[in-house]
Write a protein that holds these residues in place. Structure first.
Motif, PDB file in Angstrom:
ATOM      1  N   LEU A 193       0.838  -1.194   0.000  1.00 30.11           N
ATOM      2  CA  LEU A 193       0.000   0.000   0.000  1.00 30.11           C
ATOM      3  C   LEU A 193       0.870   1.239   0.000  1.00 30.11           C
ATOM      4  O   LEU A 193       1.965   1.248   0.566  1.00 30.11           O
ATOM      5  CB  LEU A 193      -0.891   0.022   1.249  1.00 30.11           C
ATOM      6  N   ARG A 194       0.365   2.268  -0.634  1.00 36.20           N
ATOM      7  CA  ARG A 194       0.985   3.579  -0.520  1.00 36.20           C
ATOM      8  C   ARG A 194      -0.141   4.590  -0.380  1.00 36.20           C
ATOM      9  O   ARG A 194      -1.216   4.440  -0.959  1.00 36.20           O
ATOM     10  CB  ARG A 194       1.917   3.879  -1.673  1.00 36.20           C
ATOM     11  N   TRP A 195       0.122   5.617   0.430  1.00 40.04           N
ATOM     12  CA  TRP A 195      -0.919   6.571   0.759  1.00 40.04           C
ATOM     13  C   TRP A 195      -0.311   7.895   1.191  1.00 40.04           C
ATOM     14  O   TRP A 195       0.876   7.999   1.447  1.00 40.04           O
ATOM     15  CB  TRP A 195      -1.828   6.011   1.843  1.00 40.04           C
ATOM     16  N   ASP A 238      -1.046  10.727   4.149  1.00 41.56           N
ATOM     17  CA  ASP A 238      -1.803  10.891   5.389  1.00 41.56           C
ATOM     18  C   ASP A 238      -2.530  12.236   5.415  1.00 41.56           C
ATOM     19  O   ASP A 238      -2.403  13.051   4.501  1.00 41.56           O
ATOM     20  CB  ASP A 238      -0.918  10.685   6.627  1.00 41.56           C
ATOM     21  N   ARG A 253      -6.518  -0.828   3.627  1.00 41.60           N
ATOM     22  CA  ARG A 253      -6.922   0.368   2.887  1.00 41.60           C
ATOM     23  C   ARG A 253      -8.140   1.018   3.544  1.00 41.60           C
ATOM     24  O   ARG A 253      -8.197   2.238   3.702  1.00 41.60           O
ATOM     25  CB  ARG A 253      -7.229   0.031   1.431  1.00 41.60           C
ATOM     26  N   LEU A 280      -7.007   2.858   6.633  1.00 36.70           N
ATOM     27  CA  LEU A 280      -6.319   4.104   6.296  1.00 36.70           C
ATOM     28  C   LEU A 280      -7.299   5.176   5.839  1.00 36.70           C
ATOM     29  O   LEU A 280      -7.173   6.348   6.217  1.00 36.70           O
ATOM     30  CB  LEU A 280      -5.268   3.848   5.209  1.00 36.70           C
ATOM     31  N   ARG A 281      -8.285   4.787   5.063  1.00 36.79           N
ATOM     32  CA  ARG A 281      -9.298   5.756   4.628  1.00 36.79           C
ATOM     33  C   ARG A 281     -10.093   6.274   5.820  1.00 36.79           C
ATOM     34  O   ARG A 281     -10.438   7.454   5.874  1.00 36.79           O
ATOM     35  CB  ARG A 281     -10.218   5.132   3.592  1.00 36.79           C
ATOM     36  N   CYS A 329      -6.782   9.248   5.379  1.00 31.27           N
ATOM     37  CA  CYS A 329      -5.684   9.202   4.412  1.00 31.27           C
ATOM     38  C   CYS A 329      -6.283   9.134   3.013  1.00 31.27           C
ATOM     39  O   CYS A 329      -7.211   8.370   2.767  1.00 31.27           O
ATOM     40  CB  CYS A 329      -4.806   7.979   4.658  1.00 31.27           C
ATOM     41  N   ASP A 330      -5.752   9.955   2.096  1.00 33.03           N
ATOM     42  CA  ASP A 330      -6.279   9.973   0.738  1.00 33.03           C
ATOM     43  C   ASP A 330      -5.240  10.572  -0.184  1.00 33.03           C
ATOM     44  O   ASP A 330      -4.718  11.648   0.122  1.00 33.03           O
ATOM     45  CB  ASP A 330      -7.573  10.785   0.688  1.00 33.03           C
ATOM     46  N   VAL A 389      -5.293   6.324  -1.199  1.00 31.57           N
ATOM     47  CA  VAL A 389      -4.698   5.075  -0.725  1.00 31.57           C
ATOM     48  C   VAL A 389      -4.707   4.112  -1.910  1.00 31.57           C
ATOM     49  O   VAL A 389      -5.760   3.861  -2.476  1.00 31.57           O
ATOM     50  CB  VAL A 389      -5.486   4.466   0.457  1.00 31.57           C
ATOM     51  N   GLU A 390      -3.534   3.619  -2.302  1.00 30.22           N
ATOM     52  CA  GLU A 390      -3.428   2.705  -3.445  1.00 30.22           C
ATOM     53  C   GLU A 390      -2.946   1.334  -2.999  1.00 30.22           C
ATOM     54  O   GLU A 390      -2.037   1.232  -2.178  1.00 30.22           O
ATOM     55  CB  GLU A 390      -2.407   3.225  -4.454  1.00 30.22           C
TER      56      GLU A 390
END
Length: 64
Positions: free
Chosen positions: A10-12, A14, A35, A38-39, A43-44, A46-47
């Motif tokens: 994942l990458r995101w 914050d 994900r 994180l959402r 966080c946006d 988020v992939e």
């Protein structure tokens, strides 16, 4: 029949605008769950990214 394990990272970004990447390898279900967490933490974007063993992800906004 053999089952092939596919890894995801994942990458995101914050809520303060800092980019991050996961250091753990996830299966799809676990990556999707992370994900969601994180959402929920605002966080946006988020992939979820398909990875190979030992591959290190670049943060969002970095070179790919």
């Amino acid at each position: 029949m053999a089952t092939t394990m596919q890894n995801y990272g994942l990458r995101w970004i914050d809520s303060e605008g800092s980019p991050h990447v996961s250091v753990a390898a996830y299966d799809w279900k676990s990556a999707d769950h992370r994900r969601g967490a994180l959402r929920a933490a605002k966080c946006d974007p988020v992939e979820i990214v398909e990875t190979r063993p030992g591959q290190r992800l670049e943060p969002l906004g970095g070179s790919e």
